[in-house]
Design an enzyme around this catalytic site. Structure first.
Site, PDB file in Angstrom:
ATOM      1  N   ASN A 174      -0.613   1.003   5.839  1.00 27.80           N
ATOM      2  CA  ASN A 174       0.263   0.390   5.118  1.00 27.80           C
ATOM      3  C   ASN A 174       1.037  -0.445   6.168  1.00 27.80           C
ATOM      4  OD1 ASN A 174       3.464   1.238   3.326  1.00 27.80           O
ATOM      5  ND2 ASN A 174       2.406  -0.745   3.270  1.00 27.80           N
TER       6      ASN A 174
ATOM      7  N   GLY B 119       0.248  -0.230  -5.175  1.00 31.23           N
ATOM      8  CA  GLY B 119      -1.001  -0.769  -4.882  1.00 31.23           C
ATOM      9  C   GLY B 119      -1.931  -0.670  -6.038  1.00 31.23           C
TER      10      GLY B 119
ATOM     11  N   CYS C  67       0.615  -1.234   0.016  1.00 27.53           N
ATOM     12  CA  CYS C  67      -0.037  -0.001   0.131  1.00 27.53           C
ATOM     13  C   CYS C  67       0.793   1.303  -0.118  1.00 27.53           C
ATOM     14  CB  CYS C  67      -0.945  -0.018   1.184  1.00 27.53           C
ATOM     15  SG  CYS C  67      -2.030  -1.231   1.224  1.00 27.53           S
TER      16      CYS C  67
ATOM     17  N   TYR D 152      13.326  -4.010  -4.249  1.00 26.83           N
ATOM     18  CA  TYR D 152      12.390  -4.183  -5.293  1.00 26.83           C
ATOM     19  C   TYR D 152      11.388  -3.260  -5.116  1.00 26.83           C
ATOM     20  CZ  TYR D 152       8.850  -6.981  -7.274  1.00 26.83           C
ATOM     21  OH  TYR D 152       7.649  -7.281  -8.058  1.00 26.83           O
TER      22      TYR D 152
END
Ligand code: SF4
Length: 469
Positions: free
Chosen positions: A115, A39, A13, A261
């Protein structure tokens, strides 16, 4: 089930909060849009208008959700707003779980956007249900609203901020939060600081908060500082800011995988440039696992910056031998369909024969999860006529699940748990395979000490014990 869900870790998120901006609606749109990578299932926005709150949220991308905003929002005198982009790591993907969640707590309208993932949500939910709470969603986030309601009613005599501090002390796990009322909004980080959350400032004095600093750059704000672990930063309608602490910082557990990532390369996360960290991971990978090849080939998109670093360090030329189809969304593909693995793998990334034919190549990848997509992709690359195919991965092997907001497949299905390291290159049809070491990875971030990062999905050392483990 989606193809992506089977094969790769999923984003979770992104958060954005604004007050005092010249155009708050535009600022929050730009802030959320720049964090769309965090997201894509749902988006939502809650705004403060003339002493009241309004909420709009739906499944879909930020653009879709903003296009369906009620027409009168564009003329409304918005004072402050919070917004959210969602991928469901806990709770289903139904629109009722889209955020912010808003509730009327004895006359006080409160909205929350979250989140992360809580580690004690099952226990908390059961406890609250036994006390009579009725849940409308399956998301962790609603727990906070129930804890707040209970605290306001029983202990804190209507003082929201004291009730919030007490409620936060009951949560375990990863949470960066934005909370909003008719007159204030607040940015909050869990005591270990798993997920990023920053504060920015507009030139005319307004405030912005976002998961990633790229939101400030796009919306015209300037990075001010991180929200500290265990801190609540409260901003009122006039733009005055108050910092409150609900927990001391005993240790930190910043998610290192943000740098590997998730975060955008244009962002600063936990005090380091993602671009610099990712490139340095590539350089370090070249030092630790050199490859005797003709060409470095990034696996787009997140392998690109590590590949630049690897090529720079090794002096081997780099070429984009894989091209990405940018129009492939998270399309639903029936697991029972007859689309072959090879077609699935090349649906998103297509090898370019002209770049690869006759060459010894080294693919730079950011992670291998199950390995089945990598295997099919490598086969497709070999079919173009590449002479040798090697792979280097810019983080250590993934062997453990994440309980702090990243959705990895089950532990048993992670490739590094299914095979000995010596067998993995064969399984993937590679001439050789190499991973960046844990220490090498942690040496690529500078702002905090190595022990200030969570590496649990690599080493199994969980900073908070997850429920049921
Ligand atoms: S377990 Fe891995 S993905 Fe999850 S918070 Fe820790 S480092 Fe990040």
């Amino acid at each position: 089930m989606t193809f992506d869900k089977l094969e790769s870790p999923r984003e979770y998120c992104g958060l954005c909060g604004v007050s005092g901006a010249a155009n708050p609606l535009e600022a929050i749109y730009l802030g959320l849009h720049s964090q769309q990578h965090r997201g894509q299932e749902a988006a939502g926005i809650m705004v403060g208008v003339e002493g009241d709150c309004r909420l709009h949220r739906d499944n879909g991308l930020v653009d879709d959700v903003f296009h369906s905003l009620p027409a009168d929002w564009r003329q409304a005198a918005i004072t402050h707003a919070i917004g959210h982009v969602r991928y469901s790591t806990a709770g289903g993907s139904s629109v009722v779980n889209a955020q912010p969640l808003m509730a009327d707590l004895a006359g006080e309208l409160v909205g929350v956007a979250h989140n992360g993932t809580l580690c004690n949500s099952v226990w908390l939910r059961r406890k609250l249900q036994e006390e009579g709470a009725i849940f409308q969603t399956s998301s962790d986030t609603e727990l906070l609203l129930h804890l707040l309601a209970r605290g306001l009613r029983k202990h804190h005599n209507g003082d929201l901020w004291n009730a919030l501090e007490a409620a936060l002390r009951e949560l375990r796990g990863a949470y960066s939060l934005l909370l909003m009322t008719r007159s204030h909004w607040a940015a909050i980080r869990d005591p270990l600081g798993f997920r990023p959350l920053c504060l920015g400032r507009f030139p005319d004095g307004g405030w912005m908060s976002a998961s990633e600093t790229i939101a400030f750059d796009v919306a015209g704000a300037r990075f001010e500082r991180e929200v500290e672990p265990g801190e609540i930063v409260v901003v009122d309608g006039r733009g005055d800011l108050e910092s409150r602490r609900f927990a001391p910082v005993k240790r930190r557990a910043h998610c290192i995988f943000e740098h590997v990532y998730f975060a955008r390369p244009g962002s600063y996360v936990f005090g380091d440039s993602v671009y610099e960290a990712r490139k340095e991971m590539g350089r370090q990978l070249a030092r630790e696992c050199p490859a005797d090849v003709d060409l470095i080939v990034p696996v787009p998109d997140s392998g690109v910056f590590a590949a630049f670093g690897f090529a720079e360090q090794s002096g081997i030329p780099l070429d984009m031998g894989l091209t990405r189809n940018h129009y492939v969304g998270r399309t639903f593909i029936d697991p029972g369909s007859h689309v072959s693995r090879g077609k699935m793998a090349t649906r998103k990334l297509q090898p370019i024969g002209e770049a690869l034919r006759g060459k010894r190549i080294c693919l730079i990848e950011d992670s291998i999860v199950r390995g089945s997509t990598s295997r099919a992709r490598i086969r497709a690359i070999r079919e173009t006529g590449a002479r040798e195919v090697h792979m280097r991965v810019s983080c250590p092997p993934h062997r453990h699940g994440c309980y702090f907001g990243i959705d990895f497949p089950q532990r048993e299905s992670l490739l590094a748990n299914q095979a000995e390291f010596s067998e993995m290159a064969d399984i993937l049809h590679l001439d050789s395979l190499g991973y960046l070491s844990r220490d090498g990875m942690l040496g690529c971030v500078k702002a905090y000490r190595p022990q200030d990062y969570c590496c649990a999905c690599f080493d199994g050392d969980y900073p908070v014990r997850p429920e049921g483990l």
